[in-house]
Scaffold this motif. Sequence first.
Motif, PDB file in Angstrom:
ATOM      1  N   LEU A 180       0.817  -1.231  -0.183  1.00  0.00           N
ATOM      2  CA  LEU A 180       0.139  -0.190  -0.094  1.00  0.00           C
ATOM      3  C   LEU A 180       0.803   1.203   0.001  1.00  0.00           C
ATOM      4  O   LEU A 180       0.291   1.920  -0.245  1.00  0.00           O
ATOM      5  CB  LEU A 180      -0.574   0.314   1.207  1.00  0.00           C
ATOM      6  N   VAL A 181       1.682   0.972   0.950  1.00  0.00           N
ATOM      7  CA  VAL A 181       2.884   2.560   0.855  1.00  0.00           C
ATOM      8  C   VAL A 181       4.045   2.079   0.504  1.00  0.00           C
ATOM      9  O   VAL A 181       4.504   1.554   1.498  1.00  0.00           O
ATOM     10  CB  VAL A 181       2.712   3.216   1.742  1.00  0.00           C
ATOM     11  N   TRP A 182       4.711   2.616  -0.624  1.00  0.00           N
ATOM     12  CA  TRP A 182       6.314   2.350  -0.883  1.00  0.00           C
ATOM     13  C   TRP A 182       6.447   4.093  -1.922  1.00  0.00           C
ATOM     14  O   TRP A 182       5.939   4.847  -1.476  1.00  0.00           O
ATOM     15  CB  TRP A 182       6.430   1.343  -1.222  1.00  0.00           C
ATOM     16  N   PHE A 195      -4.383  12.274   0.618  1.00  0.00           N
ATOM     17  CA  PHE A 195      -4.476  11.443  -1.501  1.00  0.00           C
ATOM     18  C   PHE A 195      -3.605   9.542  -0.804  1.00  0.00           C
ATOM     19  O   PHE A 195      -4.432   8.233  -1.398  1.00  0.00           O
ATOM     20  CB  PHE A 195      -2.941  11.999  -2.213  1.00  0.00           C
ATOM     21  N   LEU A 196      -3.103   9.479   0.253  1.00  0.00           N
ATOM     22  CA  LEU A 196      -2.544   8.280   0.506  1.00  0.00           C
ATOM     23  C   LEU A 196      -3.515   7.795   1.484  1.00  0.00           C
ATOM     24  O   LEU A 196      -3.998   6.402   1.337  1.00  0.00           O
ATOM     25  CB  LEU A 196      -1.421   8.139   1.445  1.00  0.00           C
ATOM     26  N   ARG A 197      -4.258   8.190   2.070  1.00  0.00           N
ATOM     27  CA  ARG A 197      -5.827   7.661   2.954  1.00  0.00           C
ATOM     28  C   ARG A 197      -6.558   7.501   1.964  1.00  0.00           C
ATOM     29  O   ARG A 197      -7.424   6.620   2.085  1.00  0.00           O
ATOM     30  CB  ARG A 197      -6.362   8.976   3.592  1.00  0.00           C
ATOM     31  N   ASN A 198      -7.484   8.059   1.114  1.00  0.00           N
ATOM     32  CA  ASN A 198      -7.832   7.613  -0.053  1.00  0.00           C
ATOM     33  C   ASN A 198      -7.640   6.304  -0.624  1.00  0.00           C
ATOM     34  O   ASN A 198      -8.121   5.467  -1.465  1.00  0.00           O
ATOM     35  CB  ASN A 198      -8.253   8.669  -0.944  1.00  0.00           C
ATOM     36  N   HIS A 199      -5.768   6.433  -1.067  1.00  0.00           N
ATOM     37  CA  HIS A 199      -5.931   5.383  -1.350  1.00  0.00           C
ATOM     38  C   HIS A 199      -5.944   4.006  -0.894  1.00  0.00           C
ATOM     39  O   HIS A 199      -6.159   2.899  -1.345  1.00  0.00           O
ATOM     40  CB  HIS A 199      -4.103   5.154  -1.924  1.00  0.00           C
ATOM     41  N   ILE A 200      -5.639   3.771   0.357  1.00  0.00           N
ATOM     42  CA  ILE A 200      -5.204   3.153   1.245  1.00  0.00           C
ATOM     43  C   ILE A 200      -6.469   2.600   1.635  1.00  0.00           C
ATOM     44  O   ILE A 200      -6.939   0.823   1.318  1.00  0.00           O
ATOM     45  CB  ILE A 200      -5.150   3.253   2.697  1.00  0.00           C
ATOM     46  N   HIS A 201      -7.964   3.222   1.805  1.00  0.00           N
ATOM     47  CA  HIS A 201      -8.761   2.596   1.304  1.00  0.00           C
ATOM     48  C   HIS A 201      -9.787   2.158   0.390  1.00  0.00           C
ATOM     49  O   HIS A 201     -10.544   1.405   0.592  1.00  0.00           O
ATOM     50  CB  HIS A 201     -10.167   4.417   2.571  1.00  0.00           C
ATOM     51  N   ASP A 206       0.142   6.525  10.652  1.00  0.00           N
ATOM     52  CA  ASP A 206      -1.358   6.353   9.990  1.00  0.00           C
ATOM     53  C   ASP A 206      -2.211   5.066   9.484  1.00  0.00           C
ATOM     54  O   ASP A 206      -3.144   4.565   8.873  1.00  0.00           O
ATOM     55  CB  ASP A 206      -1.584   7.697   8.951  1.00  0.00           C
ATOM     56  N   ALA A 207      -1.024   4.720   8.519  1.00  0.00           N
ATOM     57  CA  ALA A 207      -1.214   3.971   7.442  1.00  0.00           C
ATOM     58  C   ALA A 207      -1.757   3.140   8.371  1.00  0.00           C
ATOM     59  O   ALA A 207      -2.791   2.141   7.442  1.00  0.00           O
ATOM     60  CB  ALA A 207       0.331   3.772   6.419  1.00  0.00           C
ATOM     61  N   PHE A 208      -1.348   2.195   8.859  1.00  0.00           N
ATOM     62  CA  PHE A 208      -1.871   0.520   9.634  1.00  0.00           C
ATOM     63  C   PHE A 208      -3.215   1.392   9.728  1.00  0.00           C
ATOM     64  O   PHE A 208      -3.939   0.628   9.755  1.00  0.00           O
ATOM     65  CB  PHE A 208      -0.749   0.702  10.699  1.00  0.00           C
ATOM     66  N   ARG A 209      -3.207   2.250  10.962  1.00  0.00           N
ATOM     67  CA  ARG A 209      -4.429   2.556  10.984  1.00  0.00           C
ATOM     68  C   ARG A 209      -5.454   2.845   9.704  1.00  0.00           C
ATOM     69  O   ARG A 209      -6.589   2.217   9.844  1.00  0.00           O
ATOM     70  CB  ARG A 209      -4.956   4.156  11.829  1.00  0.00           C
ATOM     71  N   TRP A 210      -5.673   3.506   9.508  1.00  0.00           N
ATOM     72  CA  TRP A 210      -6.302   3.200   7.401  1.00  0.00           C
ATOM     73  C   TRP A 210      -6.375   2.315   6.962  1.00  0.00           C
ATOM     74  O   TRP A 210      -7.981   1.880   6.382  1.00  0.00           O
ATOM     75  CB  TRP A 210      -5.713   4.565   6.355  1.00  0.00           C
ATOM     76  N   ALA A 211      -5.305   1.316   6.850  1.00  0.00           N
ATOM     77  CA  ALA A 211      -5.616  -0.052   6.913  1.00  0.00           C
ATOM     78  C   ALA A 211      -6.682  -0.996   7.751  1.00  0.00           C
ATOM     79  O   ALA A 211      -7.875  -1.499   6.940  1.00  0.00           O
ATOM     80  CB  ALA A 211      -4.528  -1.106   6.212  1.00  0.00           C
ATOM     81  N   ASP A 212      -6.743  -0.667   8.748  1.00  0.00           N
ATOM     82  CA  ASP A 212      -6.971  -1.174   9.988  1.00  0.00           C
ATOM     83  C   ASP A 212      -8.830  -1.016   9.547  1.00  0.00           C
ATOM     84  O   ASP A 212      -9.641  -1.737  10.111  1.00  0.00           O
ATOM     85  CB  ASP A 212      -6.999  -1.077  11.248  1.00  0.00           C
ATOM     86  N   GLU A 213      -9.283   0.123   9.105  1.00  0.00           N
ATOM     87  CA  GLU A 213     -10.515   1.122   9.249  1.00  0.00           C
ATOM     88  C   GLU A 213     -10.532  -0.072   8.267  1.00  0.00           C
ATOM     89  O   GLU A 213     -12.612   0.588   8.188  1.00  0.00           O
ATOM     90  CB  GLU A 213     -10.729   2.264   9.214  1.00  0.00           C
ATOM     91  N   VAL A 214     -10.441  -0.566   7.165  1.00  0.00           N
ATOM     92  CA  VAL A 214     -10.891  -1.219   6.001  1.00  0.00           C
ATOM     93  C   VAL A 214     -11.079  -2.613   4.977  1.00  0.00           C
ATOM     94  O   VAL A 214     -11.533  -3.291   4.702  1.00  0.00           O
ATOM     95  CB  VAL A 214     -11.655  -0.698   3.885  1.00  0.00           C
ATOM     96  N   THR A 215      -9.773  -3.743   6.247  1.00  0.00           N
ATOM     97  CA  THR A 215      -9.480  -4.955   6.253  1.00  0.00           C
ATOM     98  C   THR A 215      -9.477  -5.285   7.529  1.00  0.00           C
ATOM     99  O   THR A 215      -9.254  -5.265   8.582  1.00  0.00           O
ATOM    100  CB  THR A 215      -8.358  -4.590   4.553  1.00  0.00           C
ATOM    101  N   ASP A 216      -9.452  -6.486   6.950  1.00  0.00           N
ATOM    102  CA  ASP A 216      -9.812  -8.088   7.531  1.00  0.00           C
ATOM    103  C   ASP A 216      -8.630  -8.390   7.818  1.00  0.00           C
ATOM    104  O   ASP A 216      -8.391  -9.751   8.245  1.00  0.00           O
ATOM    105  CB  ASP A 216     -10.983  -9.324   7.157  1.00  0.00           C
ATOM    106  N   ALA A 217      -8.154  -8.196   6.731  1.00  0.00           N
ATOM    107  CA  ALA A 217      -6.230  -8.435   6.472  1.00  0.00           C
ATOM    108  C   ALA A 217      -4.913  -8.474   7.775  1.00  0.00           C
ATOM    109  O   ALA A 217      -5.528  -7.415   8.778  1.00  0.00           O
ATOM    110  CB  ALA A 217      -5.565  -8.118   5.224  1.00  0.00           C
ATOM    111  N   ASP A 218      -4.652  -9.416   8.042  1.00  0.00           N
ATOM    112  CA  ASP A 218      -3.384  -9.242   8.655  1.00  0.00           C
ATOM    113  C   ASP A 218      -2.357  -7.861   8.239  1.00  0.00           C
ATOM    114  O   ASP A 218      -2.308  -7.950   7.058  1.00  0.00           O
ATOM    115  CB  ASP A 218      -3.072 -10.272   8.561  1.00  0.00           C
ATOM    116  N   LEU A 219      -2.131  -7.269   9.104  1.00  0.00           N
ATOM    117  CA  LEU A 219      -0.915  -6.165   8.356  1.00  0.00           C
ATOM    118  C   LEU A 219       0.310  -6.055   9.214  1.00  0.00           C
ATOM    119  O   LEU A 219       0.972  -6.143  10.143  1.00  0.00           O
ATOM    120  CB  LEU A 219      -1.851  -4.680   9.274  1.00  0.00           C
TER     121      LEU A 219
END
Length: 330
Positions: free
Chosen positions: A89-91, A112-118, A160-173
């Motif tokens: 997601l973030v690189w 932009f990054l938050r939207n991308h991750i979401h 932030d990236a981990f939190r945003w991902a956690d908001e929308v996915t059940d995957a392990d991070l």
Amino acid sequence: MSTEQGQPTLRDVADEREFTIGAAIDPDSLRRDPSYWKTASSEFNAVTPENALKMGALRPSRHTYDFRDADAIVDFGRENDMYVRGHTLVWHNQKPDWFQAWDHTDEQIEAFLRNHIHTVAGRYRATIDAWDVVNEAVDDDGSTRRTVWSDAMGEGYIADAFRWADEVTDADLYYNDYGADEVNEKSDAIYDLLERLLERDVPIDGVGFQLHALAAHPDPESIAENIERFRALGLDVQITEMDVAFPDDDVPADAAERQADYYRAVVEACLEAGCETIVTWGVHDGGTWLRSFKDFGERYSGDPLLFDDRYERKPAYRAVRNALEKHRER
Ligand code: XIL
């Protein structure tokens, strides 16, 4: 395809002992080449898109996403009952050409990054099992790498990236990086970083070590020690991008055997230390990124994987399979 009729496949052996053995996948090969498709699905129980989920691949223009290649790989994984890793997601690399920081304010970059991750993690909420949320955020000397993301958001972009991902996915991070496979300055810094994130309740489940063994082959004992210390933090540890090469101008005569020995040693170290997942960075030598990769002018031997150009099983393949089999029997 197989020269060893009656022998279990790598996947059979891995399934049996609940080990995850994966390969990075190229969507065109999957569509065009039946041997590629067959090898990937019968020999591996995990996949990750090699490039298709990177920001540049997903976003051909400012206002469009193109999920076709990523979907093809994720669908392939699900249809074949495989574990699916999302990368990444973030690189700081492989961003869209049209995305230039100087066009944007810091707040716009953050949005932009938050939207991308979401958008991306949300699309695959139930179909991707694990995400490399942040890739290569630590520099070789252990400092935080300066990137377009850290310039705009400070070091906090990682949490932030981990939190945003956690908001929308059940995957392990996962946090994922190279050159940190052993206990060294860089893995020390990553250890400190992840410890700080966990103390602040940032939702991070694991760490991925890429293990591109190119010139230097990290010491298996040190790899095991490193895995153990991250696991003691409560994190899962995976080997995420393994390949084993030699400098192109210094390939030993017994390269295939040395490669096999090294793969075996890593599988054993991984199992001893409680790591249950290894992904190789490609299915077969014909598809390896190392045939075009140059590192400060250095090139590497172009046969770093478990299958050769014709999808024949290499000594490295048998080494990995036997190491998994042996361990199962203990
Ligand atoms: C590589 C791919 O294999 C290449 O096809 C591409 O041209 C460049 O990226 N670390 C990573 C991977 O996290 O995403 C990189 O993959 C290899 C190094």
